[in-house]
Design a protein around this motif. Sequence first.
Motif, PDB file in Angstrom:
ATOM      1  N   ARG B  25      38.947  39.523  37.967  1.00  0.00           N
ATOM      2  CA  ARG B  25      39.710  40.725  38.247  1.00  0.00           C
ATOM      3  C   ARG B  25      41.200  40.417  38.294  1.00  0.00           C
ATOM      4  O   ARG B  25      41.617  39.399  38.837  1.00  0.00           O
ATOM      5  CB  ARG B  25      39.282  41.340  39.577  1.00  0.00           C
ATOM      6  CG  ARG B  25      37.965  42.066  39.487  1.00  0.00           C
ATOM      7  CD  ARG B  25      38.072  43.210  38.508  1.00  0.00           C
ATOM      8  NE  ARG B  25      36.876  44.034  38.550  1.00  0.00           N
ATOM      9  CZ  ARG B  25      36.879  45.304  38.183  1.00  0.00           C
ATOM     10  NH1 ARG B  25      37.989  45.875  37.760  1.00  0.00           N
ATOM     11  NH2 ARG B  25      35.763  45.993  38.226  1.00  0.00           N
ATOM     12  N   GLY B  26      42.017  41.323  37.755  1.00  0.00           N
ATOM     13  CA  GLY B  26      43.459  41.108  37.749  1.00  0.00           C
ATOM     14  C   GLY B  26      44.159  41.787  38.903  1.00  0.00           C
ATOM     15  O   GLY B  26      45.308  41.477  39.215  1.00  0.00           O
ATOM     16  N   ASN B  27      43.451  42.702  39.567  1.00  0.00           N
ATOM     17  CA  ASN B  27      44.066  43.481  40.629  1.00  0.00           C
ATOM     18  C   ASN B  27      43.883  42.755  41.962  1.00  0.00           C
ATOM     19  O   ASN B  27      42.766  42.410  42.333  1.00  0.00           O
ATOM     20  CB  ASN B  27      43.372  44.849  40.651  1.00  0.00           C
ATOM     21  CG  ASN B  27      43.971  45.777  41.649  1.00  0.00           C
ATOM     22  OD1 ASN B  27      44.294  45.376  42.755  1.00  0.00           O
ATOM     23  ND2 ASN B  27      44.127  47.032  41.267  1.00  0.00           N
ATOM     24  N   ALA B  28      44.971  42.528  42.697  1.00  0.00           N
ATOM     25  CA  ALA B  28      44.885  41.705  43.910  1.00  0.00           C
ATOM     26  C   ALA B  28      43.916  42.303  44.924  1.00  0.00           C
ATOM     27  O   ALA B  28      43.213  41.566  45.621  1.00  0.00           O
ATOM     28  CB  ALA B  28      46.258  41.551  44.539  1.00  0.00           C
ATOM     29  N   ILE B  29      43.863  43.636  45.012  1.00  0.00           N
ATOM     30  CA  ILE B  29      42.975  44.235  46.010  1.00  0.00           C
ATOM     31  C   ILE B  29      41.514  44.018  45.622  1.00  0.00           C
ATOM     32  O   ILE B  29      40.660  43.772  46.474  1.00  0.00           O
ATOM     33  CB  ILE B  29      43.290  45.728  46.162  1.00  0.00           C
ATOM     34  CG1 ILE B  29      44.654  45.853  46.845  1.00  0.00           C
ATOM     35  CG2 ILE B  29      42.233  46.426  46.976  1.00  0.00           C
ATOM     36  CD1 ILE B  29      45.076  47.245  47.129  1.00  0.00           C
ATOM     37  N   LEU B  30      41.227  44.067  44.321  1.00  0.00           N
ATOM     38  CA  LEU B  30      39.842  43.819  43.905  1.00  0.00           C
ATOM     39  C   LEU B  30      39.471  42.354  44.131  1.00  0.00           C
ATOM     40  O   LEU B  30      38.317  42.049  44.454  1.00  0.00           O
ATOM     41  CB  LEU B  30      39.658  44.213  42.443  1.00  0.00           C
ATOM     42  CG  LEU B  30      39.715  45.734  42.240  1.00  0.00           C
ATOM     43  CD1 LEU B  30      39.599  46.069  40.780  1.00  0.00           C
ATOM     44  CD2 LEU B  30      38.614  46.411  43.024  1.00  0.00           C
ATOM     45  N   VAL B  31      40.432  41.457  43.966  1.00  0.00           N
ATOM     46  CA  VAL B  31      40.163  40.047  44.286  1.00  0.00           C
ATOM     47  C   VAL B  31      39.826  39.912  45.763  1.00  0.00           C
ATOM     48  O   VAL B  31      38.874  39.219  46.160  1.00  0.00           O
ATOM     49  CB  VAL B  31      41.371  39.174  43.914  1.00  0.00           C
ATOM     50  CG1 VAL B  31      41.155  37.750  44.374  1.00  0.00           C
ATOM     51  CG2 VAL B  31      41.612  39.206  42.421  1.00  0.00           C
ATOM     52  N   LEU B  32      40.610  40.609  46.585  1.00  0.00           N
ATOM     53  CA  LEU B  32      40.362  40.611  48.030  1.00  0.00           C
ATOM     54  C   LEU B  32      38.955  41.124  48.327  1.00  0.00           C
ATOM     55  O   LEU B  32      38.228  40.570  49.158  1.00  0.00           O
ATOM     56  CB  LEU B  32      41.412  41.517  48.680  1.00  0.00           C
ATOM     57  CG  LEU B  32      41.613  41.415  50.168  1.00  0.00           C
ATOM     58  CD1 LEU B  32      42.017  40.008  50.516  1.00  0.00           C
ATOM     59  CD2 LEU B  32      42.707  42.366  50.602  1.00  0.00           C
ATOM     60  N   LEU B  33      38.575  42.175  47.597  1.00  0.00           N
ATOM     61  CA  LEU B  33      37.241  42.748  47.757  1.00  0.00           C
ATOM     62  C   LEU B  33      36.175  41.701  47.422  1.00  0.00           C
ATOM     63  O   LEU B  33      35.145  41.596  48.091  1.00  0.00           O
ATOM     64  CB  LEU B  33      37.109  43.945  46.812  1.00  0.00           C
ATOM     65  CG  LEU B  33      36.401  45.174  47.319  1.00  0.00           C
ATOM     66  CD1 LEU B  33      37.119  45.732  48.515  1.00  0.00           C
ATOM     67  CD2 LEU B  33      36.349  46.205  46.208  1.00  0.00           C
ATOM     68  N   GLY B  34      36.426  40.925  46.381  1.00  0.00           N
ATOM     69  CA  GLY B  34      35.491  39.873  45.997  1.00  0.00           C
ATOM     70  C   GLY B  34      35.323  38.854  47.108  1.00  0.00           C
ATOM     71  O   GLY B  34      34.209  38.427  47.425  1.00  0.00           O
ATOM     72  N   VAL B  35      36.443  38.474  47.743  1.00  0.00           N
ATOM     73  CA  VAL B  35      36.374  37.517  48.851  1.00  0.00           C
ATOM     74  C   VAL B  35      35.534  38.092  49.979  1.00  0.00           C
ATOM     75  O   VAL B  35      34.693  37.401  50.574  1.00  0.00           O
ATOM     76  CB  VAL B  35      37.797  37.174  49.338  1.00  0.00           C
ATOM     77  CG1 VAL B  35      37.729  36.335  50.588  1.00  0.00           C
ATOM     78  CG2 VAL B  35      38.560  36.439  48.260  1.00  0.00           C
TER      79      VAL B  35
END
Lengths: 489, 102
Positions: B25-35
């Motif tokens: 994912r390129g979107n920081a919030i979606l990366v956060l969601l992944g974490v």
Amino acid sequence: MSIDYALLFRVLLPEALLTATALLVIGVDLVWGRGRSRGSRLQMAVGAGLLGVGVAALVIWQDGAQGSVWAGNLRVDLLAVAVRLGVLGLTGLSLLGLTGSRVSDQPAEYVALALLATVGFLQMAVAQNLLLAFLALELASLSLYVLAGYDRSRPESAEAALKYFLQGGVSAALLLFGFSLLYGMTGRIDLTGISMALAVHSDGSLSAVAVGMVLAAFGFKAAVAPFHPWAPDVYQGAPPMSAALIASAAKLAGLAFFWRIFWSGLGPLAATAPLLGGAGGGWVPVLASMCAVSLLLGNLVALAQASIRRLLAYSAIGHAGALGLGLLSAGEVGPGPLFYYAATYGLATVGAFACLAILDRAGDGDRIEDLAGLRRRSPLVAACFAVCVLSLAGIPPLAGFFGKFVVFAAAFRIDGLGHPAGWVALLAIAMSAVSLYYYLILLKQAWIAEDVRERGPIEVPPAAALGLLLAAGLLVVLGAFPSLLLGRF
Amino acid sequence: MSPLHVCLALSAALFCTGLVAVLVRGNAILVLLGVELMLNAANLNFIAFWRFGPGGGEVGLVFVLFSIAVAAAEAAVGMALVIAVHRHLRTIRVAAANRLKG
């Protein structure tokens, strides 16, 4: 099971003192600091922070090692006392260095966050239980993420913090998943219980996944390849004293933390966890190869850097390889060499970053050429920078030399070249020669090159000068008398 | 398949989903969601082992309570950092944060 609450309170008193100091600093800044200059608010915050750190260190020093506390959940042994004192010393030095760096808008919150991170470090040194360990690690990490992004005027700082946070978040998730598997295999969360249960029975593939995840989290915390990519960005983008804290105290506490997890908890898997394609061999060879890659990559890539802080970051990745080697051999020879290396490495790093913070405040850039003429502009900074960099390079009689010496000697003592650690130690010795080249380039710029731009002298605040002298002096003293630390283990 | 195995398979799938989100994912919030997904997979593991595993009291349950609190604190810090990056770059794409390199 009866618990001695008076003893528990006594052991946790340093943490309580630091937390109280952090709250006090914010409160006083709110009431007393209104309408005052940023400089005087910074002085108040740093003064109060140093007082808290000093009193906490005094309490730890007086109490000494007390063995297992709170039904074995905390372990206050010699290593714990040493690491706690070392962490407090490094935090104190980085607070002193703060007076020499660019003043931020909210100095009190900065100091408070640094103190809360220190509470996390102190807990990491004693935690003997997966839950406590995880909480301590997260307390320290969350504070450090914010400290890395503290300079709101520069986009680099925010970028560094976001990168640090995203990679740190993944590593925390990996660690938690690994912990959950360890709990599932053993039904325990105390390290002693886990170790006993693993010695009797361990599920091959589950234990491999669990150990792999803990290894990845260690790689992130200590910046060992291939989990290092955050380090150069954070060292370069974060405010210098935040980077100093991340590179010194956090690393010392992290190594003590993982020393406990690997040797007290996962010790039975050292040679048996089927990590490499089910071929057996345990986590020792995996960690050894991570260290070897780290040594190679860190020291070779550092040669190509133009930014001083990026260069220090890659050299830190190289040092992380050597620290991992110390962790490997600590199972056989005890944690003394590892602690000596990590503590003196932290001292040199804090000193070097304090020098860079002073340059940063004077408006200089971060390129190696910007060091030119430092000898003329500020002899004190130039001298302290030289001591710290030479110690990082491992030149006798500075402490960095003995750090490398004892760690490599410990690695050879396991089984000579019959053990992977021996080969990694050979590589580390060769890489020390490589590292000498880029460290000497820094010193050549600072001491020999003339400043073509004819910039004026650099002003050094007295507290920052004191911090620099303390760091450099300790490096010389600990190098001349290594038994002051080593003799205690 | 025993209930424990079902739970472990589910949590492993959740964990891998989170890891893939973090990586692609390129979107920081979606990366956060992944974490967050990865953290919750670990929580599910703790619950499953507490319920069906070798025993050891309520410790697995307590661990989950603490780790949910930690995950919340982590999300708070993460959102603050995403906002800090957005202030400077006017975007939250991770790839746009590329000033630091060398």
